[in-house]
Design a protein around this motif. Structure first.
Motif, PDB file in Angstrom:
ATOM      1  N   LYS A 112     -83.090  35.581  30.722  1.00  0.00           N
ATOM      2  CA  LYS A 112     -82.130  36.109  30.340  1.00  0.00           C
ATOM      3  C   LYS A 112     -81.110  36.385  31.543  1.00  0.00           C
ATOM      4  N   PHE A 113     -79.694  35.927  31.640  1.00  0.00           N
ATOM      5  CA  PHE A 113     -79.096  35.894  32.784  1.00  0.00           C
ATOM      6  C   PHE A 113     -78.291  37.149  32.853  1.00  0.00           C
ATOM      7  N   LYS A 114     -78.174  37.774  34.042  1.00  0.00           N
ATOM      8  CA  LYS A 114     -77.451  38.818  34.185  1.00  0.00           C
ATOM      9  C   LYS A 114     -75.883  38.411  34.024  1.00  0.00           C
ATOM     10  N   THR A 115     -75.199  39.565  33.552  1.00  0.00           N
ATOM     11  CA  THR A 115     -73.707  39.442  33.226  1.00  0.00           C
ATOM     12  C   THR A 115     -72.839  40.655  34.100  1.00  0.00           C
ATOM     13  N   VAL A 116     -71.658  40.619  33.942  1.00  0.00           N
ATOM     14  CA  VAL A 116     -70.856  41.795  34.555  1.00  0.00           C
ATOM     15  C   VAL A 116     -71.167  43.018  34.315  1.00  0.00           C
ATOM     16  N   ALA A 117     -71.516  42.849  32.902  1.00  0.00           N
ATOM     17  CA  ALA A 117     -72.114  44.229  32.312  1.00  0.00           C
ATOM     18  C   ALA A 117     -73.082  44.767  32.962  1.00  0.00           C
ATOM     19  N   ASP A 118     -74.253  43.930  33.436  1.00  0.00           N
ATOM     20  CA  ASP A 118     -75.248  44.383  34.028  1.00  0.00           C
ATOM     21  C   ASP A 118     -74.826  44.739  35.768  1.00  0.00           C
ATOM     22  N   PHE A 119     -73.784  44.262  36.091  1.00  0.00           N
ATOM     23  CA  PHE A 119     -73.328  44.649  37.502  1.00  0.00           C
ATOM     24  C   PHE A 119     -73.002  46.355  37.299  1.00  0.00           C
ATOM     25  N   VAL A 120     -72.063  46.395  36.140  1.00  0.00           N
ATOM     26  CA  VAL A 120     -71.458  47.686  36.129  1.00  0.00           C
ATOM     27  C   VAL A 120     -72.606  48.728  35.975  1.00  0.00           C
ATOM     28  N   ASP A 121     -73.603  48.353  35.165  1.00  0.00           N
ATOM     29  CA  ASP A 121     -74.614  49.089  34.750  1.00  0.00           C
ATOM     30  C   ASP A 121     -75.789  49.428  36.128  1.00  0.00           C
ATOM     31  N   ASN A 122     -75.434  48.469  37.070  1.00  0.00           N
ATOM     32  CA  ASN A 122     -76.381  48.723  38.427  1.00  0.00           C
ATOM     33  C   ASN A 122     -77.672  48.026  38.129  1.00  0.00           C
TER      34      ASN A 122
END
Length: 297
Positions: A140-150
């Motif tokens: 499962k690839f990480k998205t910008v939302a994951d960046f925002v959520d650290n």
């Protein structure tokens, strides 16, 4: 055991001349010291004439197959269909998953790029080796939302490129990126992070720009190392070919690449790393020893 594998594109073992090698021109010399103390020095030429390149070098690292010898040349950029076939057949993620381990890629993908990458009908898209590996293994690839959520790390570490691309995000320090990577690794047996700004800076061949890139990387690595417990954790850092270590040229170099291995759990691995193709078998043996008490064959 938790393993963090950091792939840094375009970093070879060069001279210690701070006038030509930006790795030795930074304030804290973190990467420089890691390279000096690297457990192995790996040949990136793979027995094929010419300058080593990214597509074949990375395929060799993450599959254990000599990709350059398979296609009888070094290939730059992203993998072609023949290299993708190799990656789908065997790769580090899939092998570790088959052994029962949890694996993840920490890299964040921009939303529009991820959509195009996952659109199998778009033949113009050529994802990177690690992206193909992730697709082959069902990661499962990480998205910008994951960046925002650290919960994910952008390839520039700070997220500055995301902000410049129009995303409404707060940039972070390289130390915070290291903290995020460390926390993510607590939920996985094997965590991969790819950093390719170094190769871009190497091709630009500007000492000031390259030093800036390495300074950020130094801060990131120093913080990550301070967080890890090397009685239980293992940190592996390597590259696919030389480049940034010599700003007098804009091309890749013939220098060997460092293979940094930190952590007592790796002391039981008997396998040597002499070239890029030895890296995946080393990783598999590391996990096999810890899980089953015997060496991977």
């Amino acid at each position: 055991m938790k393993v963090i594998f950091i792939f840094i594109d375009g970093v070879g073992i060069g001279s210690k001349n701070s006038n030509t090698n930006p790795i030795y021109a930074t304030q804290n010399l973190v990467l420089a010291k890691l390279i000096e103390d690297a457990r192995f020095k790996a040949d990136a030429s793979l027995g094929i004439e010419g300058l080593p390149q990214s597509a074949t070098g990375q395929t060799s690292i993450f599959t254990g197959v000599n990709a350059s010898a398979t296609i009888n040349r070094h290939l730059s950029g992203q993998p072609t269909a023949s290299l993708r076939d190799i990656i789908y057949r065997v790769n580090m993620f899939s092998e570790l998953k088959n052994m029962g381990f949890n694996v993840t890629s920490a890299n964040v993908y921009r939303d529009e790029y991820l959509a195009k990458m996952l659109d199998m009908k778009d033949k113009r898209n050529r994802p990177s080796v690690t992206s193909v590996m992730g697709m082959a293994a069902g990661i499962k690839f990480k998205t910008v939302a994951d960046f925002v959520d650290n919960r994910g790390i952008y390839h520039d570490l700070t997220g500055e490129i995301l902000k410049e691309s129009g995303y409404i995000v707060n940039t972070i320090s390289p130390e915070k990126a290291a903290q995020n990577l460390y926390q993510l690794s607590r939920d996985n047996d094997f965590t991969l992070f790819e950093h390719f700004i170094t190769d871009i800076a190497g091709h630009i061949a500007s000492m000031n720009d390259a030093v800036s890139v390495i300074e950020i990387l130094d801060s990131f690595l120093a913080e990550l190392i301070s967080l890890m417990d090397f009685e239980e954790d293992v940190l592996i850092i390597t590259s696919d070919h030389g480049n940034i270590e010599d700003v007098t040229v804009q091309t890749h170099t013939m220098n060997k690449v460092p293979v940094v291995v930190l952590g007592k759990k790796a002391d039981g691995v008997n396998r040597q790393i002499n070239s890029l193709v030895d890296i995946m078998p080393y990783v598999l043996e590391l996990f096999s020893i810890q899980e089953n008490g015997y060496n991977f064959k």
